[in-house]
Motif scaffolding. Structure first.
Motif, PDB file in Angstrom:
ATOM      1  N   TYR A   1       7.728  11.453   5.907  1.00 32.09           N
ATOM      2  CA  TYR A   1       6.761  11.677   4.830  1.00 32.09           C
ATOM      3  C   TYR A   1       7.094  10.769   3.661  1.00 32.09           C
ATOM      4  CZ  TYR A   1      10.463  14.421   2.653  1.00 32.09           C
ATOM      5  OH  TYR A   1      11.656  14.809   2.096  1.00 32.09           O
ATOM      6  N   ILE A   2       6.180  10.712   2.684  1.00 29.40           N
ATOM      7  CA  ILE A   2       6.394   9.959   1.450  1.00 29.40           C
ATOM      8  C   ILE A   2       5.856  10.804   0.302  1.00 29.40           C
ATOM      9  CG2 ILE A   2       4.204   8.708   1.661  1.00 29.40           C
ATOM     10  CD1 ILE A   2       5.627   6.268   0.396  1.00 29.40           C
ATOM     11  N   ALA A   3       6.550  10.786  -0.827  1.00 28.63           N
ATOM     12  CA  ALA A   3       6.098  11.515  -2.005  1.00 28.63           C
ATOM     13  C   ALA A   3       4.904  10.782  -2.623  1.00 28.63           C
ATOM     14  CB  ALA A   3       7.218  11.633  -3.027  1.00 28.63           C
ATOM     15  N   LEU A   4       4.016  11.538  -3.241  1.00 25.74           N
ATOM     16  CA  LEU A   4       2.806  10.948  -3.826  1.00 25.74           C
ATOM     17  C   LEU A   4       3.150   9.857  -4.835  1.00 25.74           C
ATOM     18  CD1 LEU A   4      -0.234  10.822  -4.202  1.00 25.74           C
ATOM     19  CD2 LEU A   4      -0.070  12.769  -5.771  1.00 25.74           C
ATOM     20  N   GLY A   5       4.149  10.068  -5.672  1.00 23.37           N
ATOM     21  CA  GLY A   5       4.539   9.055  -6.656  1.00 23.37           C
ATOM     22  C   GLY A   5       4.951   7.747  -6.001  1.00 23.37           C
ATOM     23  N   GLN A   6       5.732   7.833  -4.927  1.00 21.47           N
ATOM     24  CA  GLN A   6       6.150   6.633  -4.198  1.00 21.47           C
ATOM     25  C   GLN A   6       4.963   5.990  -3.488  1.00 21.47           C
ATOM     26  OE1 GLN A   6       9.045   8.573  -1.742  1.00 21.47           O
ATOM     27  NE2 GLN A   6      10.750   7.791  -2.952  1.00 21.47           N
ATOM     28  N   PHE A   7       4.095   6.834  -2.965  1.00 24.25           N
ATOM     29  CA  PHE A   7       2.902   6.341  -2.272  1.00 24.25           C
ATOM     30  C   PHE A   7       2.041   5.496  -3.201  1.00 24.25           C
ATOM     31  CE2 PHE A   7      -1.586   6.740  -1.418  1.00 24.25           C
ATOM     32  CZ  PHE A   7      -1.671   6.333  -0.099  1.00 24.25           C
ATOM     33  N   LEU A   8       1.839   5.960  -4.432  1.00 26.70           N
ATOM     34  CA  LEU A   8       1.005   5.223  -5.380  1.00 26.70           C
ATOM     35  C   LEU A   8       1.553   3.825  -5.647  1.00 26.70           C
ATOM     36  CD1 LEU A   8       0.208   8.093  -7.887  1.00 26.70           C
ATOM     37  CD2 LEU A   8      -1.375   7.039  -6.245  1.00 26.70           C
ATOM     38  N   LYS A   9       2.873   3.716  -5.701  1.00 31.11           N
ATOM     39  CA  LYS A   9       3.491   2.401  -5.891  1.00 31.11           C
ATOM     40  C   LYS A   9       3.284   1.539  -4.648  1.00 31.11           C
ATOM     41  CE  LYS A   9       7.773   0.082  -6.976  1.00 31.11           C
ATOM     42  NZ  LYS A   9       9.212   0.183  -7.097  1.00 31.11           N
TER      43      LYS A   9
ATOM     44  N   ALA B   1       0.967   1.730  -2.448  1.00 29.68           N
ATOM     45  CA  ALA B   1      -0.449   1.408  -2.284  1.00 29.68           C
ATOM     46  C   ALA B   1      -0.939   0.407  -3.328  1.00 29.68           C
ATOM     47  CB  ALA B   1      -1.283   2.685  -2.365  1.00 29.68           C
ATOM     48  N   GLY B   2      -0.117   0.112  -4.331  1.00 32.74           N
ATOM     49  CA  GLY B   2      -0.495  -0.866  -5.347  1.00 32.74           C
ATOM     50  C   GLY B   2      -1.302  -0.289  -6.494  1.00 32.74           C
ATOM     51  N   CYS B   3      -1.309   1.021  -6.630  1.00 24.40           N
ATOM     52  CA  CYS B   3      -2.061   1.660  -7.723  1.00 24.40           C
ATOM     53  C   CYS B   3      -1.280   1.613  -9.033  1.00 24.40           C
ATOM     54  CB  CYS B   3      -2.377   3.105  -7.373  1.00 24.40           C
ATOM     55  SG  CYS B   3      -3.439   3.285  -5.930  1.00 24.40           S
ATOM     56  N   ILE B   4       0.051   1.623  -8.939  1.00 21.42           N
ATOM     57  CA  ILE B   4       0.915   1.529 -10.119  1.00 21.42           C
ATOM     58  C   ILE B   4       1.983   0.487  -9.843  1.00 21.42           C
ATOM     59  CG2 ILE B   4       0.517   3.890 -10.948  1.00 21.42           C
ATOM     60  CD1 ILE B   4       3.130   4.734  -9.610  1.00 21.42           C
ATOM     61  N   ASP B   5       2.586  -0.028 -10.926  1.00 20.69           N
ATOM     62  CA  ASP B   5       3.599  -1.078 -10.773  1.00 20.69           C
ATOM     63  C   ASP B   5       5.001  -0.522 -10.564  1.00 20.69           C
ATOM     64  OD1 ASP B   5       1.762  -3.161 -11.034  1.00 20.69           O
ATOM     65  OD2 ASP B   5       1.886  -3.083 -13.216  1.00 20.69           O
ATOM     66  N   THR B   6       5.297   0.613 -11.216  1.00 21.86           N
ATOM     67  CA  THR B   6       6.631   1.200 -11.107  1.00 21.86           C
ATOM     68  C   THR B   6       6.523   2.683 -10.823  1.00 21.86           C
ATOM     69  OG1 THR B   6       6.794   1.751 -13.453  1.00 21.86           O
ATOM     70  CG2 THR B   6       7.545  -0.454 -12.802  1.00 21.86           C
ATOM     71  N   GLY B   7       7.552   3.234 -10.225  1.00 21.15           N
ATOM     72  CA  GLY B   7       7.569   4.657  -9.938  1.00 21.15           C
ATOM     73  C   GLY B   7       7.537   5.502 -11.197  1.00 21.15           C
ATOM     74  N   GLY B   8       8.099   4.975 -12.291  1.00 20.48           N
ATOM     75  CA  GLY B   8       8.110   5.703 -13.558  1.00 20.48           C
ATOM     76  C   GLY B   8       6.723   5.901 -14.143  1.00 20.48           C
ATOM     77  N   ALA B   9       5.785   5.075 -13.758  1.00 24.41           N
ATOM     78  CA  ALA B   9       4.414   5.176 -14.271  1.00 24.41           C
ATOM     79  C   ALA B   9       3.623   6.286 -13.589  1.00 24.41           C
ATOM     80  CB  ALA B   9       3.695   3.845 -14.088  1.00 24.41           C
ATOM     81  N   ALA B  10       4.159   6.851 -12.515  1.00 28.86           N
ATOM     82  CA  ALA B  10       3.423   7.840 -11.724  1.00 28.86           C
ATOM     83  C   ALA B  10       3.053   9.081 -12.530  1.00 28.86           C
ATOM     84  CB  ALA B  10       4.233   8.245 -10.494  1.00 28.86           C
ATOM     85  N   LYS B  11       3.969   9.573 -13.336  1.00 26.03           N
ATOM     86  CA  LYS B  11       3.708  10.800 -14.106  1.00 26.03           C
ATOM     87  C   LYS B  11       2.471  10.634 -14.989  1.00 26.03           C
ATOM     88  CE  LYS B  11       5.855  13.958 -17.390  1.00 26.03           C
ATOM     89  NZ  LYS B  11       7.080  14.273 -18.137  1.00 26.03           N
ATOM     90  N   PHE B  12       2.417   9.558 -15.730  1.00 25.39           N
ATOM     91  CA  PHE B  12       1.303   9.322 -16.642  1.00 25.39           C
ATOM     92  C   PHE B  12       0.021   8.995 -15.885  1.00 25.39           C
ATOM     93  CE2 PHE B  12       5.265   8.208 -18.812  1.00 25.39           C
ATOM     94  CZ  PHE B  12       5.232   9.179 -19.813  1.00 25.39           C
ATOM     95  N   PHE B  13       0.148   8.234 -14.812  1.00 26.23           N
ATOM     96  CA  PHE B  13      -1.007   7.882 -13.980  1.00 26.23           C
ATOM     97  C   PHE B  13      -1.654   9.148 -13.424  1.00 26.23           C
ATOM     98  CE2 PHE B  13      -3.023   6.636  -9.988  1.00 26.23           C
ATOM     99  CZ  PHE B  13      -3.776   5.535 -10.385  1.00 26.23           C
ATOM    100  N   LEU B  14      -0.838  10.075 -12.938  1.00 26.79           N
ATOM    101  CA  LEU B  14      -1.360  11.309 -12.341  1.00 26.79           C
ATOM    102  C   LEU B  14      -1.986  12.237 -13.378  1.00 26.79           C
ATOM    103  CD1 LEU B  14       1.466  11.923  -9.754  1.00 26.79           C
ATOM    104  CD2 LEU B  14      -0.926  11.421  -9.247  1.00 26.79           C
ATOM    105  N   GLN B  15      -1.561  12.151 -14.629  1.00 26.16           N
ATOM    106  CA  GLN B  15      -2.162  12.956 -15.685  1.00 26.16           C
ATOM    107  C   GLN B  15      -3.560  12.471 -16.039  1.00 26.16           C
ATOM    108  OE1 GLN B  15       0.678  12.727 -18.888  1.00 26.16           O
ATOM    109  NE2 GLN B  15       1.953  14.356 -18.045  1.00 26.16           N
ATOM    110  N   GLU B  16      -3.805  11.171 -15.845  1.00 21.96           N
ATOM    111  CA  GLU B  16      -5.063  10.580 -16.293  1.00 21.96           C
ATOM    112  C   GLU B  16      -6.031  10.219 -15.163  1.00 21.96           C
ATOM    113  OE1 GLU B  16      -3.904   7.211 -18.592  1.00 21.96           O
ATOM    114  OE2 GLU B  16      -2.862   8.428 -20.080  1.00 21.96           O
ATOM    115  N   THR B  17      -5.556  10.160 -13.933  1.00 21.78           N
ATOM    116  CA  THR B  17      -6.385   9.684 -12.823  1.00 21.78           C
ATOM    117  C   THR B  17      -6.585  10.778 -11.779  1.00 21.78           C
ATOM    118  OG1 THR B  17      -5.409   7.492 -13.160  1.00 21.78           O
ATOM    119  CG2 THR B  17      -6.628   7.850 -11.116  1.00 21.78           C
ATOM    120  N   PRO B  18      -7.831  11.124 -11.485  1.00 16.96           N
ATOM    121  CA  PRO B  18      -8.092  12.132 -10.445  1.00 16.96           C
ATOM    122  C   PRO B  18      -7.672  11.627  -9.061  1.00 16.96           C
ATOM    123  CG  PRO B  18     -10.024  11.832 -11.839  1.00 16.96           C
ATOM    124  CD  PRO B  18      -9.062  10.724 -12.176  1.00 16.96           C
ATOM    125  N   ILE B  19      -6.954  12.478  -8.338  1.00 12.00           N
ATOM    126  CA  ILE B  19      -6.485  12.156  -6.986  1.00 12.00           C
ATOM    127  C   ILE B  19      -6.910  13.302  -6.067  1.00 12.00           C
ATOM    128  CG2 ILE B  19      -4.458  11.750  -5.535  1.00 12.00           C
ATOM    129  CD1 ILE B  19      -3.971   9.775  -7.523  1.00 12.00           C
TER     130      ILE B  19
END
Length: 71
Positions: free
Chosen positions: A10-18, A20-38
């Protein structure tokens, strides 16, 4: 729909977003998920640690839909 290949069970959603090219760094996942519907398999979810398995479909607003594929 784009395939995102993983080599683990399996892969965690935060790692998956990186991967998949949706975010540049894993640290950006928290803020990305707060603002972007998934949607995962049709259900809204914004947990960074959500485990994604082979065959799961992830829809990211503004980026499209992705399928998790185990290789």
């Amino acid at each position: 729909m784009n395939d995102v290949a993983i080599t683990t069970e399996y892969i965690a959603l935060g790692q998956f977003l990186k991967l998949a090219g949706c975010i540049d760094t894993g640290g950006a996942a928290k803020f990305f998920l707060q603002e972007t519907p998934i949607r995962i398999n049709g259900e809204a979810d914004n947990r960074r640690g959500r485990k994604l398995y082979n065959g799961d479909i992830v829809e990211v607003e503004g980026f499209g839909a992705f399928t998790v594929v185990k290789r």
